[in-house]
Write an enzyme that holds these catalytic residues in place. Structure first.
Site, mmCIF file in Angstrom:
data_model
loop_
_atom_site.group_PDB
_atom_site.id
_atom_site.type_symbol
_atom_site.label_atom_id
_atom_site.label_comp_id
_atom_site.label_asym_id
_atom_site.label_seq_id
_atom_site.Cartn_x
_atom_site.Cartn_y
_atom_site.Cartn_z
ATOM 1 N N ASP A 280 0.838 -1.210 0.000
ATOM 2 C CA ASP A 280 0.000 0.000 0.000
ATOM 3 C C ASP A 280 0.868 1.254 0.000
ATOM 4 O O ASP A 280 1.987 1.246 0.511
ATOM 5 C CB ASP A 280 -0.895 -0.028 1.257
ATOM 6 C CG ASP A 280 -2.085 0.905 1.131
ATOM 7 O OD1 ASP A 280 -2.301 1.473 0.030
ATOM 8 O OD2 ASP A 280 -2.802 1.086 2.138
ATOM 9 N N HIS B 29 2.974 3.374 -8.916
ATOM 10 C CA HIS B 29 2.807 1.940 -9.199
ATOM 11 C C HIS B 29 4.046 1.391 -9.923
ATOM 12 O O HIS B 29 4.469 0.264 -9.671
ATOM 13 C CB HIS B 29 1.549 1.703 -10.035
ATOM 14 C CG HIS B 29 0.270 2.043 -9.305
ATOM 15 N ND1 HIS B 29 0.016 1.633 -8.017
ATOM 16 C CD2 HIS B 29 -0.825 2.761 -9.685
ATOM 17 C CE1 HIS B 29 -1.178 2.084 -7.639
ATOM 18 N NE2 HIS B 29 -1.707 2.775 -8.626
ATOM 19 N N LEU C 107 11.472 -20.174 -4.511
ATOM 20 C CA LEU C 107 10.366 -19.385 -3.940
ATOM 21 C C LEU C 107 9.065 -19.634 -4.712
ATOM 22 O O LEU C 107 9.065 -19.656 -5.942
ATOM 23 C CB LEU C 107 10.736 -17.896 -4.054
ATOM 24 C CG LEU C 107 9.658 -16.896 -3.605
ATOM 25 C CD1 LEU C 107 9.524 -16.890 -2.087
ATOM 26 C CD2 LEU C 107 10.003 -15.484 -4.099
HETATM 27 C C1 FPP Z 1 -1.890 0.142 -3.374
HETATM 28 O O1 FPP Z 1 -1.459 1.466 -3.407
HETATM 29 C C2 FPP Z 1 -1.321 -0.580 -4.490
HETATM 30 C C3 FPP Z 1 -2.034 -1.136 -5.511
HETATM 31 C C4 FPP Z 1 -3.499 -1.048 -5.585
HETATM 32 C C5 FPP Z 1 -1.361 -1.811 -6.623
HETATM 33 C C6 FPP Z 1 -0.159 -2.627 -6.311
HETATM 34 C C7 FPP Z 1 0.609 -2.818 -7.544
HETATM 35 C C8 FPP Z 1 1.937 -2.776 -7.687
HETATM 36 C C9 FPP Z 1 2.872 -2.631 -6.581
HETATM 37 C C10 FPP Z 1 2.546 -2.803 -9.036
HETATM 38 C C11 FPP Z 1 2.816 -4.025 -9.755
HETATM 39 C C12 FPP Z 1 2.691 -5.335 -9.096
HETATM 40 C C13 FPP Z 1 3.354 -6.435 -9.519
HETATM 41 C C14 FPP Z 1 3.102 -7.743 -8.867
HETATM 42 C C15 FPP Z 1 4.326 -6.396 -10.622
HETATM 43 P P1 FPP Z 1 -2.518 2.616 -3.560
HETATM 44 O O2 FPP Z 1 -2.636 2.966 -5.000
HETATM 45 O O3 FPP Z 1 -3.803 2.210 -2.916
HETATM 46 O O4 FPP Z 1 -1.829 3.762 -2.773
HETATM 47 P P2 FPP Z 1 -2.534 4.922 -1.952
HETATM 48 O O5 FPP Z 1 -3.264 4.265 -0.822
HETATM 49 O O6 FPP Z 1 -1.387 5.736 -1.512
HETATM 50 O O7 FPP Z 1 -3.435 5.649 -2.901
#
Ligand code: FPP
Length: 234
Positions: free
Chosen positions: A13, A30, A124
């Site tokens: 997150d 992201h 893994l």
């Molecule tokens: C939460 O941050 C994150 C996500 C909804 C997406 C997670 C995706 C990745 C880390 C990228 C790619 C993944 C892989 C497996 C290659 P948020 O957008 O909710 O952040 P915020 O709470 O600060 O808005």
């Protein structure tokens, strides 16, 4: 002192906030988050972790603005295209868990190809939760078992914890020992609700794009100091 966690599950997150704090678009967060994924996947074998589960996209994330959904899907596609060969070389076994019917055909094919290529690897096990919601998963298992009872394949009294676990999308994967959520939020957000019954939880004040091997090692140290009793008395 507890043993090292064998299975770590992470709610990644804070990508959006990390980017916004730098005056950048959310997608930039992201993209940097995908780099953190790479670092953590590489660090796991060095730290004795056998299973890593990452919450990449929840069933609720489909309601984000179209631009962000498309961007995240492209990022996942790029990850599979660019990283599968390296994952395979590093003996990683990849599993994608969630409701695939929502995903584009192209992405579904890439996932199947990556899973098939890496299926026999013994390093893994990397589980990527994609289009995943724990309540959907539990309902789907319940429906399947109800159908088996209705068709006479099993009796309702046959259903025990083991059978239920094996009817979930995570069948065959041991339950997480440690759940980490980054960004300081303290919620589970429909994440592995059945599987984390006895997990330890750690909410870390780091945004996901900044996460690295040192944070992972710190989390493992904290886990080892926890006293896991599973409801019993020592
Ligand atoms: C939460 O941050 C994150 C996500 C909804 C997406 C997670 C995706 C990745 C880390 C990228 C790619 C993944 C892989 C497996 C290659 P948020 O957008 O909710 O952040 P915020 O709470 O600060 O808005």
């Amino acid at each position: 002192m507890a043993e090292n966690p064998k299975h770590i599950a992470i709610i990644m997150d804070g990508n959006g906030r990390w980017a916004q704090a730098r005056g950048q678009m959310r997608m930039f967060g992201h993209q940097e988050g995908a780099k953190a994924v790479r670092r953590v996947v590489e660090a796991c074998p060095e730290l004795g972790v056998k299973y890593l589960t990452l919450y990449a996209f929840s069933s609720e994330n489909w309601s984000r603005p179209e631009e962000e959904v498309t961007g995240l899907m492209s990022l996942l596609e790029a990850y599979l295209k660019n990283e599968t060969a390296q994952l395979h070389k590093n003996k990683v076994r990849l599993k994608v868990i969630g409701d695939r019917t929502w995903l584009a055909d192209k992405l579904q094919k890439l996932i199947t190809a990556s899973e098939e290529l890496t299926a026999n690897n013994d390093g893994l096990t990397l589980c990527i939760l994609l289009s995943y919601g724990s309540r959907d998963e539990i309902l789907s298992a319940t429906r399947k078992l109800a159908e088996d009872v209705a068709s006479g394949k099993i009796k309702s009294s046959d259903i025990d914890m083991n059978m239920f676990s094996n009817s979930l999308w995570t069948a065959g994967i041991p339950d997480p020992d440690l759940v980490i959520r980054t960004s300081g939020e303290k919620r589970l957000s429909n994440f592995l609700l059945w599987q984390v019954a006895y997990a330890e939880f750690l909410f870390m004040d780091v945004m996901w794009p900044d996460f690295d091997k040192n944070y992972l090692a710190q989390a493992i140290e904290e886990f080892k100091n926890r006293d896991r009793r599973y409801g019993k008395i020592k």
